[in-house]
Design a protein around this motif. Sequence first.
Motif, PDB file in Angstrom:
ATOM      1  N   ALA A 161     -45.912  35.288  42.203  1.00  0.00           N
ATOM      2  CA  ALA A 161     -44.759  36.031  41.721  1.00  0.00           C
ATOM      3  C   ALA A 161     -43.856  35.194  40.829  1.00  0.00           C
ATOM      4  N   LEU A 162     -44.254  33.965  40.550  1.00  0.00           N
ATOM      5  CA  LEU A 162     -43.389  33.042  39.819  1.00  0.00           C
ATOM      6  C   LEU A 162     -42.877  33.596  38.489  1.00  0.00           C
ATOM      7  N   PRO A 163     -43.726  34.152  37.634  1.00  0.00           N
ATOM      8  CA  PRO A 163     -43.193  34.603  36.338  1.00  0.00           C
ATOM      9  C   PRO A 163     -42.069  35.616  36.468  1.00  0.00           C
ATOM     10  N   GLY A 164     -42.199  36.561  37.391  1.00  0.00           N
ATOM     11  CA  GLY A 164     -41.195  37.603  37.519  1.00  0.00           C
ATOM     12  C   GLY A 164     -39.908  37.148  38.170  1.00  0.00           C
ATOM     13  N   LEU A 165     -39.926  36.000  38.870  1.00  0.00           N
ATOM     14  CA  LEU A 165     -38.743  35.528  39.570  1.00  0.00           C
ATOM     15  C   LEU A 165     -37.896  34.554  38.759  1.00  0.00           C
ATOM     16  N   VAL A 166     -38.420  34.090  37.637  1.00  0.00           N
ATOM     17  CA  VAL A 166     -37.725  33.050  36.885  1.00  0.00           C
ATOM     18  C   VAL A 166     -36.356  33.510  36.414  1.00  0.00           C
ATOM     19  N   ARG A 167     -36.266  34.732  35.912  1.00  0.00           N
ATOM     20  CA  ARG A 167     -34.976  35.226  35.418  1.00  0.00           C
ATOM     21  C   ARG A 167     -33.945  35.264  36.543  1.00  0.00           C
ATOM     22  N   ASP A 168     -34.351  35.750  37.709  1.00  0.00           N
ATOM     23  CA  ASP A 168     -33.417  35.843  38.825  1.00  0.00           C
ATOM     24  C   ASP A 168     -32.915  34.469  39.238  1.00  0.00           C
ATOM     25  N   VAL A 169     -33.808  33.493  39.294  1.00  0.00           N
ATOM     26  CA  VAL A 169     -33.405  32.161  39.729  1.00  0.00           C
ATOM     27  C   VAL A 169     -32.525  31.492  38.672  1.00  0.00           C
ATOM     28  N   THR A 170     -32.809  31.728  37.404  1.00  0.00           N
ATOM     29  CA  THR A 170     -31.945  31.191  36.351  1.00  0.00           C
ATOM     30  C   THR A 170     -30.534  31.755  36.491  1.00  0.00           C
ATOM     31  N   ALA A 171     -30.412  33.046  36.786  1.00  0.00           N
ATOM     32  CA  ALA A 171     -29.104  33.659  36.978  1.00  0.00           C
ATOM     33  C   ALA A 171     -28.396  33.065  38.197  1.00  0.00           C
ATOM     34  N   ARG A 172     -29.140  32.796  39.259  1.00  0.00           N
ATOM     35  CA  ARG A 172     -28.549  32.180  40.451  1.00  0.00           C
ATOM     36  C   ARG A 172     -28.065  30.776  40.139  1.00  0.00           C
ATOM     37  N   ALA A 173     -28.855  30.031  39.385  1.00  0.00           N
ATOM     38  CA  ALA A 173     -28.451  28.676  39.017  1.00  0.00           C
ATOM     39  C   ALA A 173     -27.187  28.693  38.174  1.00  0.00           C
ATOM     40  N   GLN A 174     -27.096  29.660  37.259  1.00  0.00           N
ATOM     41  CA  GLN A 174     -25.904  29.756  36.424  1.00  0.00           C
ATOM     42  C   GLN A 174     -24.689  30.126  37.259  1.00  0.00           C
ATOM     43  N   ALA A 175     -24.847  31.057  38.197  1.00  0.00           N
ATOM     44  CA  ALA A 175     -23.726  31.459  39.039  1.00  0.00           C
ATOM     45  C   ALA A 175     -23.232  30.290  39.882  1.00  0.00           C
ATOM     46  N   TRP A 176     -24.155  29.461  40.359  1.00  0.00           N
ATOM     47  CA  TRP A 176     -23.756  28.311  41.169  1.00  0.00           C
ATOM     48  C   TRP A 176     -22.972  27.299  40.344  1.00  0.00           C
ATOM     49  N   VAL A 177     -23.382  27.073  39.104  1.00  0.00           N
ATOM     50  CA  VAL A 177     -22.746  26.029  38.300  1.00  0.00           C
ATOM     51  C   VAL A 177     -21.445  26.496  37.653  1.00  0.00           C
ATOM     52  N   ARG A 178     -21.226  27.796  37.555  1.00  0.00           N
ATOM     53  CA  ARG A 178     -20.071  28.300  36.804  1.00  0.00           C
ATOM     54  C   ARG A 178     -18.729  27.733  37.302  1.00  0.00           C
ATOM     55  N   PRO A 179     -18.437  27.689  38.617  1.00  0.00           N
ATOM     56  CA  PRO A 179     -17.146  27.120  39.022  1.00  0.00           C
ATOM     57  C   PRO A 179     -16.981  25.665  38.606  1.00  0.00           C
ATOM     58  N   TRP A 180     -18.052  24.897  38.661  1.00  0.00           N
ATOM     59  CA  TRP A 180     -17.966  23.494  38.255  1.00  0.00           C
ATOM     60  C   TRP A 180     -17.761  23.392  36.745  1.00  0.00           C
ATOM     61  N   PHE A 181     -18.393  24.287  35.998  1.00  0.00           N
ATOM     62  CA  PHE A 181     -18.186  24.331  34.556  1.00  0.00           C
ATOM     63  C   PHE A 181     -16.720  24.643  34.236  1.00  0.00           C
ATOM     64  N   ASP A 182     -16.184  25.685  34.870  1.00  0.00           N
ATOM     65  CA  ASP A 182     -14.791  26.069  34.606  1.00  0.00           C
ATOM     66  C   ASP A 182     -13.838  24.935  34.977  1.00  0.00           C
ATOM     67  N   ASP A 183     -14.123  24.243  36.063  1.00  0.00           N
ATOM     68  CA  ASP A 183     -13.283  23.120  36.470  1.00  0.00           C
ATOM     69  C   ASP A 183     -13.310  22.006  35.428  1.00  0.00           C
TER      70      ASP A 183
END
Length: 458
Positions: free
Chosen positions: A335-357
């Motif tokens: 299922a790896l190809p279909g999950l890449v977009r979701d995981v990229t979005a999760r990674a971005q959501a995790w980093v966003r507060p640190w980016f804003d800081d």
Amino acid sequence: MSARTVVMGGGISGLSVALLLARRGFEVTVLERDQAPPGELASIGDWHRPGAPQTRQLHTFLGLFRQHLRTHLPDVHEDLLANGAEEVSTGTPAGTTPAGTEDLAVLAARRPTVEWALERALRREPGVEIHYGTSVRRAEVRDGRISGVRVRGGVVDADVLIDAAGRRSPLREDFTVLEKDEDCGVVYNTRFYRLREGVPRPPLERGVTTMVAGDGFGGGLFYHDNRTFAIGIGRLPDDNDLKALREAEAFDQVTALFPEFEPWLRPDVSEVLTEVVPMAGLRNTLRGLAPEAPVGYGVLGDALCTTDPAFGRGASVALHQAVLLAEAFAGEPGALPGLVRDVTARAQAWVRPWFDDSVQADIARTRLWQAAVDGHRLPQGVGMPPVSLFSLLEAGEHDAHLWQAAQRVAGLLAPLDSLDTPENRRRLREVWASGWRPRAPSGPGRADLVEVLAASSR
């Protein structure tokens, strides 16, 4: 059937995700535009990485990075320690480790040393190919899905393409969208040194670093592996009076002004390893996948987010994103190809507060430095400062709870919103009521730096 996976980029993010995926049974091909690291660590200083100029700058590997190494890549962690990297406790200002603070430690290492150890581990892994001196020209897409990548001489087949090629990725304009982009407002100049054999390590103020602050500039000394260390000094990009910091003689004359650096820079204590290396054009950037990005394409590391290196978050953010991606596919290789977009979005959501800081910290610092360059000081706050990472670190020298709370956030081990709690506010009030006040900078001012640099240019 396991998805064929290509990883673009052989830096920390690319090597980490390739290693983690390979250990979950994926066949992985890594394509890196620069040359391979040397076989011996002793030659790491000669490793030329034009595609990753940040490798020639000072680094710190925070608590989250250390935690992920120990948990997910313990052999790499052990290899680093066996080859001169050191763990330094941040459990107290003195560097001790009280009970319950075992997670509060940083890894002292140069970035090329960490990449050398990751690459060594990856080469031992079955099912992995690494090709150096190979640049990806474009992605091959069929029916909206990744089918391979075009390189000189042909196409490398792939079902999954992980873009870890950094902020210069050739695919970012095609498959990602720039969501935020802010100038960091700083230029760094860095020089590396090595402590001489038999010389005890001079003191450090906070973990592996000693920071200095001035009116219109800032700097720090970072301890690394094998008794190496680096000193970096930051200035505003348009501050022409401090531009001469990029010259070796001028840089040495300025660093000699700081009493915190003096024990490290005595001729009988250390030797110079490199010239002064400038780092300019720094930006805080946050990207996301474009709606038209093909299935199977994902992005991580600096290709997804860059922040001011002053906080040392980049390597830890990259490794955390690699762990997120690998763990998502541990039980579903097909299922790896279909999950890449979701995981990229999760990674971005995790980093966003640190980016804003990072953005907000850069704006505040630029405002202060520009006021100093313009010859006036901004009004200082009256009374107890608000709860922040910096106020808790300063007050933490008198309250262990505040110190440890701040260090967990500084190490990315706890979220930013864990700082402002009723308990921390109460403790900060008590420290302030005791008569304690933050230390004023005791070193040279901007006028001292300008005078030394002007004299060196005559």
